[in-house]
Design an enzyme around this catalytic site. Structure first.
Site, PDB file in Angstrom:
ATOM      1  N   ASP A  25      -2.361   8.189  -3.223  1.00 28.08           N
ATOM      2  CA  ASP A  25      -3.678   8.790  -3.438  1.00 28.08           C
ATOM      3  C   ASP A  25      -4.211   9.331  -2.130  1.00 28.08           C
ATOM      4  O   ASP A  25      -3.634   9.101  -1.072  1.00 28.08           O
ATOM      5  CB  ASP A  25      -4.655   7.759  -4.019  1.00 28.08           C
ATOM      6  CG  ASP A  25      -4.976   6.650  -3.019  1.00 28.08           C
ATOM      7  OD1 ASP A  25      -4.093   6.327  -2.181  1.00 28.08           O
ATOM      8  OD2 ASP A  25      -6.087   6.101  -3.065  1.00 28.08           O
TER       9      ASP A  25
ATOM     10  N   ASP B   1       0.864  -1.172   0.000  1.00 29.93           N
ATOM     11  CA  ASP B   1       0.000   0.000   0.000  1.00 29.93           C
ATOM     12  C   ASP B   1       0.904   1.226   0.000  1.00 29.93           C
ATOM     13  O   ASP B   1       2.014   1.193   0.521  1.00 29.93           O
ATOM     14  CB  ASP B   1      -0.890  -0.030   1.238  1.00 29.93           C
ATOM     15  CG  ASP B   1      -1.962   1.032   1.236  1.00 29.93           C
ATOM     16  OD1 ASP B   1      -1.947   1.892   0.347  1.00 29.93           O
ATOM     17  OD2 ASP B   1      -2.821   0.988   2.131  1.00 29.93           O
TER      18      ASP B   1
ATOM     19  N   HIS C 101      -6.408 -20.217  11.301  1.00 31.80           N
ATOM     20  CA  HIS C 101      -7.693 -20.757  10.819  1.00 31.80           C
ATOM     21  C   HIS C 101      -8.420 -19.752   9.941  1.00 31.80           C
ATOM     22  O   HIS C 101      -8.888 -20.094   8.840  1.00 31.80           O
ATOM     23  CB  HIS C 101      -8.603 -21.144  11.981  1.00 31.80           C
ATOM     24  CG  HIS C 101     -10.023 -21.290  11.543  1.00 31.80           C
ATOM     25  ND1 HIS C 101     -10.475 -22.387  10.847  1.00 31.80           N
ATOM     26  CD2 HIS C 101     -11.073 -20.419  11.599  1.00 31.80           C
ATOM     27  CE1 HIS C 101     -11.746 -22.205  10.507  1.00 31.80           C
ATOM     28  NE2 HIS C 101     -12.133 -21.022  10.961  1.00 31.80           N
TER      29      HIS C 101
ATOM     30  N   ASP D 141      -7.900  -7.606  -0.047  1.00 30.71           N
ATOM     31  CA  ASP D 141      -7.156  -7.665   1.207  1.00 30.71           C
ATOM     32  C   ASP D 141      -8.027  -7.094   2.299  1.00 30.71           C
ATOM     33  O   ASP D 141      -8.942  -6.298   2.030  1.00 30.71           O
ATOM     34  CB  ASP D 141      -5.857  -6.854   1.124  1.00 30.71           C
ATOM     35  CG  ASP D 141      -6.116  -5.363   1.324  1.00 30.71           C
ATOM     36  OD1 ASP D 141      -5.806  -4.851   2.418  1.00 30.71           O
ATOM     37  OD2 ASP D 141      -6.645  -4.711   0.398  1.00 30.71           O
TER      38      ASP D 141
ATOM     39  N   GLY E 206     -11.147   3.752  -1.547  1.00 32.97           N
ATOM     40  CA  GLY E 206     -12.151   4.634  -0.978  1.00 32.97           C
ATOM     41  C   GLY E 206     -13.478   3.979  -0.682  1.00 32.97           C
ATOM     42  O   GLY E 206     -14.469   4.657  -0.440  1.00 32.97           O
TER      43      GLY E 206
ATOM     44  N   GLN F 208     -10.759   6.549  -7.310  1.00 34.76           N
ATOM     45  CA  GLN F 208     -11.416   7.165  -6.159  1.00 34.76           C
ATOM     46  C   GLN F 208     -12.720   7.827  -6.627  1.00 34.76           C
ATOM     47  O   GLN F 208     -13.181   7.581  -7.733  1.00 34.76           O
ATOM     48  CB  GLN F 208     -10.475   8.162  -5.486  1.00 34.76           C
ATOM     49  CG  GLN F 208      -9.295   7.523  -4.752  1.00 34.76           C
ATOM     50  CD  GLN F 208      -9.706   6.814  -3.474  1.00 34.76           C
ATOM     51  OE1 GLN F 208     -10.864   6.880  -3.021  1.00 34.76           O
ATOM     52  NE2 GLN F 208      -8.750   6.123  -2.852  1.00 34.76           N
TER      53      GLN F 208
ATOM     54  N   GLY G   9       0.590   3.924   1.610  1.00 37.64           N
ATOM     55  CA  GLY G   9       0.554   4.704   2.841  1.00 37.64           C
ATOM     56  C   GLY G   9      -0.521   5.769   2.825  1.00 37.64           C
ATOM     57  O   GLY G   9      -0.744   6.443   3.831  1.00 37.64           O
ATOM     58  N   GLY G  10      -1.212   5.922   1.689  1.00 37.47           N
ATOM     59  CA  GLY G  10      -2.258   6.939   1.588  1.00 37.47           C
ATOM     60  C   GLY G  10      -3.368   6.741   2.605  1.00 37.47           C
ATOM     61  O   GLY G  10      -3.864   7.704   3.200  1.00 37.47           O
ATOM     62  N   TYR G  11      -3.749   5.493   2.842  1.00 38.59           N
ATOM     63  CA  TYR G  11      -4.827   5.231   3.799  1.00 38.59           C
ATOM     64  C   TYR G  11      -4.381   5.572   5.219  1.00 38.59           C
ATOM     65  O   TYR G  11      -5.145   6.115   6.013  1.00 38.59           O
ATOM     66  CB  TYR G  11      -5.268   3.772   3.727  1.00 38.59           C
ATOM     67  CG  TYR G  11      -6.423   3.463   4.655  1.00 38.59           C
ATOM     68  CD1 TYR G  11      -7.736   3.728   4.264  1.00 38.59           C
ATOM     69  CD2 TYR G  11      -6.207   2.935   5.926  1.00 38.59           C
ATOM     70  CE1 TYR G  11      -8.801   3.475   5.114  1.00 38.59           C
ATOM     71  CE2 TYR G  11      -7.256   2.674   6.782  1.00 38.59           C
ATOM     72  CZ  TYR G  11      -8.556   2.944   6.371  1.00 38.59           C
ATOM     73  OH  TYR G  11      -9.597   2.689   7.224  1.00 38.59           O
TER      74      TYR G  11
END
Length: 376
Positions: free
Chosen positions: A146, A92, A340, A271, A221, A194, A94-96
């Site tokens: 983003d 990722d 599990h 994910d 998003g 987005q 890092g935008g989130y």
């Protein structure tokens, strides 16, 4: 990177394919366990590969940049050599994480300035240095930088944010084209669609992203608090625009039901932290519904956690024993539950792939959605 589309389901938009990377081939649809700091919590790499049968994992640019830092990763020869995972890795951008630091960051057309959650130190991310950081990490799949908009989000803000995201993407593409991988294998850039829940913005973004002609495309998003109906509507809209010849990645989604419904809409990659995070709290996903393993009803249930899956952990340990471990806060309980849940998620997408290739996915999906949403 190359994507081979092998089969489509006649009753839906579900697809089965092969995604070729420098660290191996990924069978899609696929779920990618989240290893934010270079480690899937409570799981050895050997368990990821042999028991869970993961084909690709995630790392996070923001977290890996802060710790262990690029110097350590470059000295090791990249994240694969640092953590011992020999299969593909996606990072990722890092935008989130920058989005989640709303009280400690500032976004401008140039980039994002933020304070570290670790020590409060100040940092600046731009499309260029985020691409450079991911070059140093050595991910097979690199995500564009983003801005992820919150939900709810008014139209004016969503439009302004989208304009910045598209400007940043052009700079990401330029940077990737003007630099080379550091460790001898290719790295593919995935742009991110987005536009919040606004149809016209999503359409414009999907068309812009498709025009960049990158090896794959992502949808961001969503799964940030909006109703599931909006998530499905936006996903369907975008998948109809993004090219069928490229893999489609829906970021941060989600529950087993969400995954099945979005596979039906044409998504290839997923994910989510849900299977690992919920496992540590005692929530188990099974082929027959959701279990709170801490409940009294499992106290003397000596049947396997879920023998359907075929995994070692799910077939070997009993519900009663796992409940005993969780109630007593034994670390092994969190490990078993995590392995599990991830085994279940990988089993679910593997079964979906089989049904797509057989041409029976749509009917199977409708039945499976009912089963996985039940609470036992």
């Amino acid at each position: 990177m190359k994507f081979d589309l092998l089969a489509t389901d006649p009753g839906s938009s579900a697809r089965a394919g092969l995604l070729h990377t420098g660290h191996g081939v990924i069978e899609t649809p696929i779920f990618m366990p989240v290893g934010t700091a270079g480690s899937v919590k409570a799981v050895h790499q050997r368990e990821l590969e042999q028991d869970i049968q993961a084909q690709i994992i995630l790392g996070n640019t923001y977290h890996l940049y802060l710790r262990p830092g690029l110097g350590v990763l470059e000295k090791a020869g990249g994240l694969h050599r640092f953590n011992g995972w020999s299969k593909p890795i996606l990072t990722d951008s890092g935008g989130y994480q920058v989005y989640s630091l709303a009280a400690n960051r500032k976004i401008t057309p140039e980039g994002a300035t933020f304070k570290s959650h670790i020590d409060g130190s100040k940092h600046h991310f731009t499309p260029e240095n985020v691409m450079d950081i991911q070059r140093s990490i050595g991910a097979d799949i690199v995500m564009a930088f983003d801005e992820c908009t919150p939900y709810p989000c008014d139209y004016a803000y969503a439009k302004k944010s989208l304009d910045i995201t598209h400007q940043w993407l052009k700079r990401c593409v330029d940077r990737m084209q003007s630099t080379e991988p550091k460790y001898g294998y290719g790295q593919a850039l995935f742009p991110i669609v987005q536009g919040s829940v606004y149809k016209d913005l999503r359409e414009r973004s999907a068309e812009f992203i498709a025009a960049q002609n990158q090896p794959g495309n992502a949808i961001g998003g969503l799964s940030v608090g909006e109703p599931h109906e909006d998530m499905y509507a936006m996903t369907s809209l975008v998948c109809a625009i993004l090219p069928a010849s490229k893999p489609r990645y829906l970021m941060g989604v989600g529950t087993p039901e969400n995954i099945l419904e979005c596979i039906a809409l044409g998504v290839d990659m997923f994910d989510c932290v849900m299977p690992t995070r919920n496992a540590r709290n005692g929530m188990l996903f099974t082929a027959d519904g959701i279990i709170n393993i801490k409940n009294e009803r499992w106290k003397d249930d000596l049947s396997p956690i879920d023998a359907t899956l075929g995994g070692y952990v799910s077939s070997f340990y009993s519900k009663a024993y796992l409940r005993h471990l969780m109630i007593n806060k034994e670390i092994l309980g969190a490990q078993i539950a995590t392995i599990h849940n991830l085994t279940f998620y990988l089993w679910l997408v593997k079964e979906a792939r089989k049904k797509i290739q057989e041409g029976t996915f749509a009917a199977w999906k409708n039945d499976m959605v009912k089963r996985v949403r039940e609470r036992r």
